[in-house]
Structure formats: C-alpha cells, structure tokens
Design an enzyme around this catalytic site. Structure first.
Site, PDB file in Angstrom:
ATOM      1  N   ASP A 147      13.000  16.773 -16.424  1.00 35.94           N
ATOM      2  CA  ASP A 147      13.657  15.473 -17.188  1.00 35.94           C
ATOM      3  C   ASP A 147      12.297  14.913 -16.705  1.00 35.94           C
ATOM      4  O   ASP A 147      12.144  13.983 -18.164  1.00 35.94           O
ATOM      5  CB  ASP A 147      14.028  14.421 -15.959  1.00 35.94           C
ATOM      6  N   HIS A 164      -4.244   6.911  -6.646  1.00 36.35           N
ATOM      7  CA  HIS A 164      -3.656   6.448  -7.970  1.00 36.35           C
ATOM      8  C   HIS A 164      -3.207   5.082  -8.830  1.00 36.35           C
ATOM      9  O   HIS A 164      -3.022   4.983  -9.865  1.00 36.35           O
ATOM     10  CB  HIS A 164      -1.972   6.384  -7.673  1.00 36.35           C
ATOM     11  N   ASP A 165      -4.003   4.536  -7.814  1.00 33.42           N
ATOM     12  CA  ASP A 165      -5.527   2.876  -8.942  1.00 33.42           C
ATOM     13  C   ASP A 165      -6.878   3.356  -9.392  1.00 33.42           C
ATOM     14  O   ASP A 165      -6.646   1.754  -9.835  1.00 33.42           O
ATOM     15  CB  ASP A 165      -4.688   2.089  -7.595  1.00 33.42           C
ATOM     16  N   ASP A 218       0.839   0.705   2.663  1.00 36.21           N
ATOM     17  CA  ASP A 218       0.711  -0.302   1.566  1.00 36.21           C
ATOM     18  C   ASP A 218      -0.265  -0.970   1.721  1.00 36.21           C
ATOM     19  O   ASP A 218       0.489  -2.118   2.434  1.00 36.21           O
ATOM     20  CB  ASP A 218       1.448   0.180   0.701  1.00 36.21           C
ATOM     21  N   ASP A 255       4.505   7.363   2.197  1.00 37.66           N
ATOM     22  CA  ASP A 255       3.499   5.816   2.060  1.00 37.66           C
ATOM     23  C   ASP A 255       4.185   5.039   2.648  1.00 37.66           C
ATOM     24  O   ASP A 255       5.719   5.478   2.299  1.00 37.66           O
ATOM     25  CB  ASP A 255       3.327   5.995   0.369  1.00 37.66           C
ATOM     26  N   ASP A 271       7.413  19.025 -12.293  1.00 40.74           N
ATOM     27  CA  ASP A 271       8.434  18.643 -12.287  1.00 40.74           C
ATOM     28  C   ASP A 271      10.125  19.961 -12.200  1.00 40.74           C
ATOM     29  O   ASP A 271       9.178  20.986 -13.731  1.00 40.74           O
ATOM     30  CB  ASP A 271       8.598  17.537 -13.899  1.00 40.74           C
ATOM     31  N   ASP A 275       9.170  15.579  -9.426  1.00 37.28           N
ATOM     32  CA  ASP A 275      10.029  15.837  -7.917  1.00 37.28           C
ATOM     33  C   ASP A 275       9.260  16.292  -6.980  1.00 37.28           C
ATOM     34  O   ASP A 275       8.518  17.809  -7.129  1.00 37.28           O
ATOM     35  CB  ASP A 275      11.311  15.750  -9.237  1.00 37.28           C
ATOM     36  N   GLU A 281      -3.963   0.988   4.459  1.00 39.02           N
ATOM     37  CA  GLU A 281      -4.412   0.927   2.489  1.00 39.02           C
ATOM     38  C   GLU A 281      -5.118  -1.306   2.707  1.00 39.02           C
ATOM     39  O   GLU A 281      -4.001  -1.657   3.259  1.00 39.02           O
ATOM     40  CB  GLU A 281      -3.709   0.456   1.478  1.00 39.02           C
TER      41      GLU A 281
HETATM   42  O1  TEU Z   1      -1.903  -1.315  -4.229  1.00 33.06           O
HETATM   43  C1  TEU Z   1      -3.044  -2.220  -3.072  1.00 33.06           C
HETATM   44  C2  TEU Z   1      -3.757  -2.576  -4.171  1.00 33.06           C
HETATM   45  O2  TEU Z   1      -4.884  -3.505  -3.962  1.00 33.06           O
HETATM   46  C3  TEU Z   1      -4.726  -2.919  -5.561  1.00 33.06           C
HETATM   47  O3  TEU Z   1      -5.234  -1.386  -5.649  1.00 33.06           O
HETATM   48  C4  TEU Z   1      -3.552  -2.277  -6.549  1.00 33.06           C
HETATM   49  O4  TEU Z   1      -3.293  -1.744  -6.685  1.00 33.06           O
HETATM   50  C5  TEU Z   1      -3.820  -3.524  -8.294  1.00 33.06           C
HETATM   51  O5  TEU Z   1      -5.221  -2.106  -8.723  1.00 33.06           O
HETATM   52  C6  TEU Z   1      -5.264  -4.335  -7.801  1.00 33.06           C
HETATM   53  O6  TEU Z   1      -5.703  -4.487  -8.927  1.00 33.06           O
HETATM   54  C7  TEU Z   1      -1.262  -0.988  -3.467  1.00 33.06           C
HETATM   55  C8  TEU Z   1      -0.718   0.468  -4.067  1.00 33.06           C
HETATM   56  O7  TEU Z   1      -1.858   0.833  -4.301  1.00 33.06           O
HETATM   57  C9  TEU Z   1       0.024   0.001  -5.403  1.00 33.06           C
HETATM   58  O8  TEU Z   1      -0.178   1.006  -6.601  1.00 33.06           O
HETATM   59  C10 TEU Z   1       0.842  -1.043  -5.636  1.00 33.06           C
HETATM   60  O9  TEU Z   1       1.129  -1.132  -7.125  1.00 33.06           O
HETATM   61  C11 TEU Z   1       0.655  -2.173  -4.973  1.00 33.06           C
HETATM   62  O10 TEU Z   1      -0.133  -1.986  -3.551  1.00 33.06           O
HETATM   63  C12 TEU Z   1       1.423  -2.756  -4.632  1.00 33.06           C
HETATM   64  O11 TEU Z   1       2.226  -2.031  -4.189  1.00 33.06           O
END
Ligand code: TEU
Length: 593
Positions: free
Chosen positions: A49, A361-362, A229, A122, A45, A53, A288
């Site tokens: 804030d 990130h998921d 995505d 992305d 950052d 960024d 993805e």
């Molecule tokens: O994620 C798609 C997805 O199927 C999963 O990993 C989802 O995030 C979730 O955890 C299922 O339980 C992609 C992105 O990586 C995610 O950050 C987004 O929220 C999602 O698509 C929608 O755009």
C-alpha cells in the site's frame, strides 16, 4: 595482544568476559549495545500500500542481525490519525491497521527475540491525539476527564477565540500559538506540538497512573524498554507565564517553563518505581529531552536516583541552527562540535551515561549535513562520521539507512514534502512575507522528511521498499546507494558500520574506556583517545575534503600500534603517513605488555 575486528566472535557465541574489573562485569547490558531505529512508515512495506508495516520489518530482521545491532527501537505504530506520523496516538494499546495488528506485533517481537535482539517501544505521553477517547471525554467534560489535559481560560480582558486572547504567548514547535480555542467550552487547551496533539496534564495523578498501567501492559507483552518522546516536557510551571519574545518572533518562548519543569524528577522517579523497578537489569530506557543540559542529564541518568538509563540531548544537533532557528542553518564549526560532545563525555564520565547519535527521524541526513554527499566523498565521509561517533563513550543509535550513507533527498517543490513541521513552517513563513525559495531551501537542508524517504533496499523502482506507490518519493540515488549493493561489497558503508558495531562488542575500551579530546581547536581534525587499564585507542579523523597533516605530538608513542578500523584500504599504520587524506579516519590500538 592485538585485536582484529574480523576475528571478533559472533555475539550469540560470546563468552562471558573474564578477568575484567567488577565495575565492567556489573555494567548494564545496554552499555555495550548498539540500537537501530526503525521508522515503520518508511522501512519496509509488505502489503504494497506504499506505507511500511510490521510484517515488512519482520521480513528484514536478518539484515539487522547481519549488521550486528542489539536493539531495535520502533517509532510509534499505535492507532493514530497520523497528523504527525504516529506521534499523535489515539489508542496506546493497539496497532494502527496501516501497520498491521497486535498478532503481527507479537510475531515481530518473537522474531526479534529469536535472533537474540531486544525491542524498545516509542512512548509518547506528553500528549495524545485529539482523537484519543481521553481527549474526547475531556473536551466534552464527561467521565471526570476534564483535567486530564491542560485547559485555561482566555487572557483576562480579551474576547475568547480572538487573536491574542490565548492564555499566554507560548508558540508551538510546529508554528502558530501553543493554545487552541474550543468553542464548546469557551476555553483553550495546550498543545506544544500540533493542534491535534493536546498535552496531557501530568499534575493529575490519574493521568500518570493510567500511563504507568499502559507501560506495564507492554512490558508484560514482552517489550524490552521505552524511548520516551519529549519526556522532559511533561511537567509545566503551573503559573503558565508569558515567555520572552525574540526579535521578529510571532510568539513567546515558553521553554523555561516546561523544559525540565518543576516536578520532572519526581515524575520519572515515580515511573521508575511503578513500572521499571519490577524488571531489574532487563530494560533500556532513554528519555528524549530537548533543551536538557549536562548537569540535568547527570541527574536523570544517575543510577542511584532511579529515573532513566540515558537521554537524547540536542546540543550537538542545534549547533548549525542560525539566528532564524533550525530552518535558517549556518555552517558548523568543528571546534564547537568537539567542545559540545567533549563536555558531554566529561560530564557523564563517572555518573550517568551518554546516548550517541547523528541521525534520527527528526534530523536531516548526517552525510549531507556534517559530511559530503557528493560522489567522491559520500562513502568516505559517512564512514568517518560513523567512526568518530561510535568510538565515543555511550550507547550509539543508528537510524535506518544511515548504515548505507543515505543522503538528503532532492525535494523540488513544497508539494514533495509531507511533514507537518515543514509544511506549517512554510505556510507561516510565506504568509509572513518570506521569500518562498529561501524558505524551501531551509526545508531542503533541515526538513525532517530527509530522514523519512523510503529505506533503500535495492535498485528497483520502489527501492525494494514497496511494490506500490510510496507515501513519499524514494531518493533517486537508490539506484547507486542501496543495501543489496552494499551487502555484496566488503568495503561498503554497511560493512564499515558492521565492523564498528563488532568492535564495540569485542573491545572493552570502546565501551568503558575514559575519553580524552585532543586538538580541541582544530577545525578539520577530530582526534581523541580512549583508555582502559593497559589498553589505549587513538581515533583520528579528517572531517574535511582536503588532506590534513596530523601533528607529530599526537602520534608520539603510537608507532607500531595496530590499525583496528580505517576507511582507506591501504592504511597499514600511521607511522609513515602522518597525513590524513580527505575524510580519512583511523582507529589504532596499543596495549602495554
Ligand atoms: O520530537 C521532539 C522535538 O523536540 C523535535 O525534534 C521536533 O521533532 C522538532 O523537529 C523540533 O523542531 C519528538 C519526536 O521525535 C517528533 O517526531 C515528534 O514530532 C515530536 O516529539 C512530537 O511528538
């Protein structure tokens, strides 16, 4: 010849590889590349804030160069209401003011290119935000945009807008039904994710061509590819049938009707012709693809079919999901993990290409999920997991902080979470009568916010991420686990990743060698070989906290082989020590004369 990673020349100084077979000389650049994912909200950052960024990212590029990665994948930075942290886009061709401006973006891109790296955007085009002008027009039925999204009437015989009147029984990924009622028109729109993420109607060629034009605009601006995505969800079975309802589930499973749907290959081939074909050899494209299997992945990534370079598959990160889904985790069996990853290695051995990841990130943090984040074994297990992954065949992805062995966060209460998936799940589960403590426990272990706490740059109060109040609390362990400390310590997790990345750049067997899994049934040892011409590598890791002997047969022929990478400082070779200590890993190399 033996190879010592310390002697591998800097990437910028790399000479063209000589004397390799044609196949490798012609290999696309991304086969020997390592990608680093930045989640902009949580990386750095610059303006105080509390939200990361673009200028923050630009100020950390030398760190990425030091790590040695080739590509930076930027999670979404477009204007967005931030319902799903930017995966809900309201303008595809601008930057959200919270992250900066297009001028900041151009500067970042130039900084990336100046350092010999590439930048991948992305691309989120299964859905937009409900605040995107396309959706506003579609909802208001103006400008010919109605059929840019998926609108359907209520189920026959039901009163529109009442419970159960949705066009079909599909559930959304973020809890609740996948359809939202629109008072104005009396119809429903489809949203596989949040109700603020309406699905685009890919059946409409205007939609597809608007997407392609937007992609060309970014490529002309200089970006080097796209992470796409949920791209395998864009083609839906136009009959929209009900899905099967599992025991105790509130909604049906629509996935058979939209995962790798009827026109998906046609759409990706069209995208390739319209967008990628004009940039031969330059781009990296990765789709993805939740729910994709190996056979589908081979079709998607077969270069002769001209679709995408590689896919993110989900099989290995679903193995610890329990009967109640991802928030009901069960222990992982190592033999299952090896069977899964081994099958993908085999399935894409001669056609197509793998992507390799533990984290993004998921996903919760790998060291907490598959390793041991306690004080004794955190570093060892982070290094062992990294070594196993990076020695597979495919393109490895490092998620910010993974290279420090960052761990899951100690979330105390539901208020500590920010992610819509976790918050919706909590609300729905508790409303349905689940024990709140149990639900919280699931979120703690599997919630996406584990990956989204601030990047740990140093031991200062904002972890070096911000001088303000971070949008999500920093993990208190940043006092010990941080980049500043690890850069200064040659035995850190950071420097282990740096060595693995350098090894990939310097050792063709890592990139192109064939793959053979050994000891597939062993529940503690992950062992495999790689081979290319006269070179062979042996990768042996003990993914357990107790010492484990390596079977003698595995070590036959490896006497005197050179250790390329190890996570215990005193490991000269395997000859005299056929026992792997807790979380010990080692990579050996031998070459026939
Ligand atoms: O994620 C798609 C997805 O199927 C999963 O990993 C989802 O995030 C979730 O955890 C299922 O339980 C992609 C992105 O990586 C995610 O950050 C987004 O929220 C999602 O698509 C929608 O755009």
């Amino acid at each position: 010849m033996s190879l010592d990673v310390r002697s591998i020349p800097d990437r910028s100084a790399r000479a063209p590889q000589e004397g390799r077979p044609d196949r490798q000389e012609d290999a696309p650049w991304w086969q020997s590349a390592v990608v680093y994912q930045v989640y902009p909200r949580s990386f750095a950052d610059a303006d105080g804030d509390g939200i990361g960024d673009l200028r923050g990212i630009a100020s950390r590029l030398d760190y990425l160069r030091e790590l040695g990665v080739d590509v930076l994948w930027l999670s979404p930075v477009y204007p967005s209401p931030q319902d799903d942290n930017g995966y809900d886009i309201s303008d595809y061709q601008d930057i959200d003011p919270v992250f900066g401006s297009l001028a900041d973006f151009d500067e970042l891109l130039a900084g990336v290119h100046r350092r010999g790296m590439k930048l991948v955007m992305d691309l989120v085009v299964n859905h937009t935000s409900d605040e995107h002008p396309w959706f506003r027009d579609s909802r208001a039925n103006v400008g010919g945009k109605r059929d840019w999204y998926v609108w359907r009437p209520a189920r026959p015989g039901r009163v529109p807008g009442t419970p159960g009147a949705e066009p079909n029984n599909w559930g959304s990924f973020f809890s609740g039904p996948a359809w939202e009622f629109d008072e104005g028109s009396g119809e429903y729109y489809l949203h596989l994710f949040s109700r603020k993420q309406p699905d685009l109607n890919w059946e409409n060629p205007r939609v597809r061509h608007a997407v392609y034009a937007m992609m060309r605009w970014w490529l002309e601006r200089g970006v080097d590819g796209f992470r796409m995505d949920v791209i395998n969800l864009v083609s839906k079975d136009q009959r929209f049938p009900d899905g099967a309802v599992a025991d105790g589930a509130a909604h049906g499973d629509g996935s058979p009707f939209y995962v790798c749907g009827p026109r998906i290959h046609e759409y990706l081939q069209e995208m390739h012709r319209e967008v990628f074909a004009a940039h031969p050899g330059r781009l990296l494209t990765v789709g993805e693809m939740p729910g994709v299997d190996v056979d589908q992945a081979r079709l998607f990534t077969d270069p002769d079919r001209a679709e995408v370079d590689m896919v993110f598959q989900f099989e290995h990160v679903g193995l610890d999901h329990g009967p109640g889904g991802k928030f009901d985790p069960r222990p992982l069996r190592l033999s299952e993990l090896k069977r899964s990853l081994g099958r993908w290695q085999e399935g894409l051995a001669t056609t197509g290409w793998n992507s390799l990841y533990w984290n993004n990130h998921d996903q919760p943090r790998a060291v907490s999920r598959f390793g041991d984040d306690g004080p004794r074994h955190r570093e060892l297990s982070a290094k062992a997991l990294a070594t196993v992954l990076h020695l597979h065949r495919g393109t490895p992805y490092v998620y910010q902080g993974e290279e420090l062995g960052m761990a899951n966060a100690p979330f105390a209460a539901v208020d500590d979470f920010r992610d819509i998936e976790s918050l919706n799940h909590y609300a729905h589960a508790v409303a349905a009568g689940a024990d709140p403590e149990r639900v919280l426990d699931g979120l703690r272990r599997m919630g996406r916010d584990n990956a989204r706490t601030p990047m740990q740059w140093d031991a200062s109060p904002g972890a070096g991420f911000t001088i303000g109040t971070p949008w999500i609390a920093a993990n208190p362990d940043h006092l010990r686990v941080n980049a500043a400390a690890q850069l200064a310590d040659p035995s850190s997790v950071f420097h282990h990743y740096r060595r693995l990345i350098a090894l990939r750049h310097g050792e063709p067997a890592v990139v192109h060698g064939d793959f053979t899994m050994l000891l597939p049934e062993d529940e503690h040892l992950y062992v495999f070989t790689r081979g290319l011409g006269g070179t062979a590598l042996l990768v042996a890791a003990n993914l357990d906290g107790a010492p484990r002997p390596l079977p003698a047969a595995v070590l036959e022929g490896w006497g005197g082989a050179r250790v390329l990478v190890a996570n215990y400082a005193d490991r000269p070779d395997l000859g005299g020590f056929p026992v792997l200590r807790p979380w010990e890993c080692v990579v050996l190399r031998r070459a026939s004369a």
